[in-house]
Design a protein around this motif. Structure first.
Motif, PDB file in Angstrom:
ATOM      1  N   LYS A  90     -48.018  19.219 -23.153  1.00  0.00           N
ATOM      2  CA  LYS A  90     -47.238  20.415 -23.458  1.00  0.00           C
ATOM      3  C   LYS A  90     -45.980  20.536 -22.598  1.00  0.00           C
ATOM      4  N   ARG A  91     -46.058  20.101 -21.356  1.00  0.00           N
ATOM      5  CA  ARG A  91     -44.937  20.339 -20.444  1.00  0.00           C
ATOM      6  C   ARG A  91     -43.730  19.472 -20.753  1.00  0.00           C
ATOM      7  N   TRP A  92     -43.957  18.196 -21.045  1.00  0.00           N
ATOM      8  CA  TRP A  92     -42.868  17.234 -21.160  1.00  0.00           C
ATOM      9  C   TRP A  92     -42.445  17.027 -22.605  1.00  0.00           C
ATOM     10  N   LYS A  93     -41.219  16.536 -22.766  1.00  0.00           N
ATOM     11  CA  LYS A  93     -40.707  16.206 -24.100  1.00  0.00           C
ATOM     12  C   LYS A  93     -39.876  14.932 -24.014  1.00  0.00           C
ATOM     13  N   ARG A  94     -39.614  14.343 -25.143  1.00  0.00           N
ATOM     14  CA  ARG A  94     -38.785  13.142 -25.206  1.00  0.00           C
ATOM     15  C   ARG A  94     -37.425  13.418 -24.558  1.00  0.00           C
ATOM     16  N   GLY A  95     -37.004  12.475 -23.728  1.00  0.00           N
ATOM     17  CA  GLY A  95     -35.720  12.609 -23.054  1.00  0.00           C
ATOM     18  C   GLY A  95     -35.798  13.163 -21.649  1.00  0.00           C
ATOM     19  N   ASP A  96     -36.946  13.720 -21.253  1.00  0.00           N
ATOM     20  CA  ASP A  96     -37.090  14.246 -19.892  1.00  0.00           C
ATOM     21  C   ASP A  96     -37.019  13.109 -18.875  1.00  0.00           C
ATOM     22  N   LYS A  97     -36.310  13.355 -17.790  1.00  0.00           N
ATOM     23  CA  LYS A  97     -36.203  12.386 -16.698  1.00  0.00           C
ATOM     24  C   LYS A  97     -37.303  12.677 -15.678  1.00  0.00           C
ATOM     25  N   VAL A  98     -38.128  11.681 -15.425  1.00  0.00           N
ATOM     26  CA  VAL A  98     -39.285  11.894 -14.555  1.00  0.00           C
ATOM     27  C   VAL A  98     -39.465  10.725 -13.589  1.00  0.00           C
ATOM     28  N   CYS A  99     -40.197  11.004 -12.538  1.00  0.00           N
ATOM     29  CA  CYS A  99     -40.795   9.940 -11.735  1.00  0.00           C
ATOM     30  C   CYS A  99     -42.301  10.137 -11.843  1.00  0.00           C
ATOM     31  N   ALA A 100     -43.042   9.049 -11.747  1.00  0.00           N
ATOM     32  CA  ALA A 100     -44.475   9.148 -12.016  1.00  0.00           C
ATOM     33  C   ALA A 100     -45.277   8.210 -11.137  1.00  0.00           C
ATOM     34  N   LEU A 101     -46.431   8.688 -10.716  1.00  0.00           N
ATOM     35  CA  LEU A 101     -47.458   7.848 -10.113  1.00  0.00           C
ATOM     36  C   LEU A 101     -48.275   7.281 -11.269  1.00  0.00           C
ATOM     37  N   VAL A 102     -48.244   5.970 -11.431  1.00  0.00           N
ATOM     38  CA  VAL A 102     -48.919   5.349 -12.571  1.00  0.00           C
ATOM     39  C   VAL A 102     -50.136   4.566 -12.089  1.00  0.00           C
ATOM     40  N   ASN A 103     -51.061   4.347 -13.007  1.00  0.00           N
ATOM     41  CA  ASN A 103     -52.294   3.631 -12.674  1.00  0.00           C
ATOM     42  C   ASN A 103     -52.125   2.134 -12.933  1.00  0.00           C
ATOM     43  N   GLY A 104     -51.032   1.587 -12.388  1.00  0.00           N
ATOM     44  CA  GLY A 104     -50.661   0.210 -12.685  1.00  0.00           C
ATOM     45  C   GLY A 104     -49.692   0.180 -13.841  1.00  0.00           C
ATOM     46  N   GLY A 143     -37.912   7.059 -14.650  1.00  0.00           N
ATOM     47  CA  GLY A 143     -37.464   6.711 -15.989  1.00  0.00           C
ATOM     48  C   GLY A 143     -37.368   7.918 -16.901  1.00  0.00           C
ATOM     49  N   GLU A 144     -37.358   7.638 -18.186  1.00  0.00           N
ATOM     50  CA  GLU A 144     -37.167   8.654 -19.217  1.00  0.00           C
ATOM     51  C   GLU A 144     -38.342   8.651 -20.174  1.00  0.00           C
ATOM     52  N   ILE A 145     -38.847   9.828 -20.484  1.00  0.00           N
ATOM     53  CA  ILE A 145     -39.971   9.938 -21.411  1.00  0.00           C
ATOM     54  C   ILE A 145     -39.498   9.621 -22.840  1.00  0.00           C
ATOM     55  N   ILE A 146     -40.226   8.708 -23.485  1.00  0.00           N
ATOM     56  CA  ILE A 146     -39.918   8.270 -24.843  1.00  0.00           C
ATOM     57  C   ILE A 146     -40.849   8.919 -25.855  1.00  0.00           C
ATOM     58  N   HIS A 147     -42.100   9.135 -25.456  1.00  0.00           N
ATOM     59  CA  HIS A 147     -43.081   9.695 -26.385  1.00  0.00           C
ATOM     60  C   HIS A 147     -44.142  10.445 -25.595  1.00  0.00           C
ATOM     61  N   CYS A 148     -44.638  11.535 -26.153  1.00  0.00           N
ATOM     62  CA  CYS A 148     -45.680  12.346 -25.518  1.00  0.00           C
ATOM     63  C   CYS A 148     -46.948  12.320 -26.357  1.00  0.00           C
ATOM     64  N   GLY A 149     -48.096  12.232 -25.674  1.00  0.00           N
ATOM     65  CA  GLY A 149     -49.374  12.320 -26.361  1.00  0.00           C
ATOM     66  C   GLY A 149     -49.600  13.697 -26.955  1.00  0.00           C
ATOM     67  N   ALA A 150     -50.591  13.799 -27.819  1.00  0.00           N
ATOM     68  CA  ALA A 150     -50.822  15.025 -28.598  1.00  0.00           C
ATOM     69  C   ALA A 150     -51.107  16.241 -27.729  1.00  0.00           C
ATOM     70  N   ASN A 151     -51.732  16.046 -26.573  1.00  0.00           N
ATOM     71  CA  ASN A 151     -52.104  17.178 -25.725  1.00  0.00           C
ATOM     72  C   ASN A 151     -51.041  17.556 -24.696  1.00  0.00           C
ATOM     73  N   ILE A 205     -43.118   6.143 -20.806  1.00  0.00           N
ATOM     74  CA  ILE A 205     -41.873   6.212 -20.035  1.00  0.00           C
ATOM     75  C   ILE A 205     -41.105   4.905 -20.177  1.00  0.00           C
ATOM     76  N   ARG A 206     -39.833   5.008 -20.487  1.00  0.00           N
ATOM     77  CA  ARG A 206     -38.965   3.845 -20.369  1.00  0.00           C
ATOM     78  C   ARG A 206     -38.580   3.737 -18.901  1.00  0.00           C
ATOM     79  N   VAL A 207     -38.913   2.619 -18.296  1.00  0.00           N
ATOM     80  CA  VAL A 207     -38.763   2.443 -16.853  1.00  0.00           C
ATOM     81  C   VAL A 207     -37.357   1.946 -16.536  1.00  0.00           C
ATOM     82  N   TYR A 208     -36.683   2.667 -15.655  1.00  0.00           N
ATOM     83  CA  TYR A 208     -35.379   2.223 -15.172  1.00  0.00           C
ATOM     84  C   TYR A 208     -35.444   1.711 -13.739  1.00  0.00           C
TER      85      TYR A 208
END
Length: 332
Positions: A77-91, A67-75, A32-35
């Protein structure tokens, strides 16, 4: 990328803007690119050395972002580049880029800014788990919130009211009590009023069904008095200390449930489950503006020390947010 480093545990003078390589997501993560990033009490404790991160977590401060998703891991499925999200992160939230488990991401609610979105994850995950999963709060019940003007408190008031719960909340000043009342709760100025007496008066001596406590200390014993029979008390922090002398006889006589939790140490599966329930039960309330985060103040990335000072002052009402788009030195 730029990030906020803690040079060594201690005061706000240990916070420093540094540079490092952008992290790469694993198969089940997104980058995620953090805004915007939320400031939370655990950030303060971690900086002070009182709340070390789990071994598998980023040592960088910050538990929630918008922020905005920049890249998705191989597994993923739901998200794609450019999606606007908020996230609980592990630091890692105090950074221009952060990796997040895909299952801990939620869509930015309709018409929300990134600042508003960054105010959501930590508070909503915490409250849904503690009030609705652990304390089993239901419509028609009553709730007492200690620390009602905090980010957690202002969110808890709105969330409980949206589910038709009668809400009481404590605060330490007339200004904070006014903010609490505006959100629909009965305010208790704890410096001038005994919250146990106020609760008994408003509930015909019965007490409240659920208590959400961030204070601890001598409030633990007093909560037993304020709780109704078969009441549930949830501790999520101990601002007045976790050690005190307690008479547990009322716990037994009133059949009380005393519980508590921390969010960060829970499994990825547990957090994913909370995210699913939030999207099913709460996200529509954000989309239609039934609930909106209360934003106390917004700071630029370079003003992170001032943001921590604001949190430590305990003068804030609502959430404190870092807005990375305000930074004069942000890399493109």
């Amino acid at each position: 990328m730029k990030f906020i480093a803690v040079k060594k545990t201690g005061g706000i003078d240990q916070l420093e803007l540094q540079s490092m390589q952008i992290p790469q997501p694993s198969a089940d993560e997104v980058l995620i690119r953090v805004y915007a990033a939320g400031i939370n009490r655990p950030d303060i404790l971690q900086r002070q050395g009182a709340y070390p991160p789990p071994a598998d977590a980023s040592p960088i401060l910050g538990l929630e972002v918008g922020g905005e998703i920049i890249h998705c891991g191989a597994n993923v499925k739901r998200w794609k580049r450019g999606d606007k999200v908020c996230a609980l992160v592990n630091g890692g939230g105090y950074a221009e880029y952060v990796v997040a488990p895909a299952a801990q991401c939620l869509p930015v609610p309709q018409d929300f800014s990134y600042v508003q979105a960054a105010a959501l994850p930590e508070t909503f995950f915490t409250l849904w788990h503690n009030l609705f999963q652990r304390a089993r709060l239901t419509a028609g019940e009553s709730l007492l919130i200690h620390g009602g003007s905090s980010g957690i408190g202002t969110t808890a008031i709105q969330l409980a009211r949206a589910f038709n719960v009668q809400v009481f909340a404590t605060a330490g000043s007339a200004e904070k009590c006014a903010a609490i009342k505006a959100l629909g709760a009965t305010a208790i100025q704890y410096r001038e009023q005994d919250f146990v007496s106020v609760i008994k008066e408003h509930t015909q001596g019965q007490g409240v069904h659920v208590i959400l406590d961030m204070v601890g200390g001598d409030y633990i014993q007093r909560n037993f008095s304020a709780a109704a029979r078969d009441g549930r008390i949830v501790n999520i922090a101990f601002l007045h200390g976790s050690k005190t002398q307690v008479d547990f006889m009322p716990l037994m006589l009133k059949r009380l449930t005393l519980t508590g939790s921390t969010l960060r140490a829970q499994s990825a599966q547990a957090k994913a489950g909370i995210a699913r329930e939030l999207e099913e039960n709460v996200w529509s309330l954000l989309n239609n503006k039934t609930i909106q985060p209360v934003i106390d103040s917004v700071f630029s990335f370079e003003q992170v020390a001032a943001a921590h000072m604001r949190m430590e002052s305990n003068q804030h009402v609502g959430k404190i947010i870092l807005d990375l788009t305000l930074s004069d030195n942000k890399d493109d």
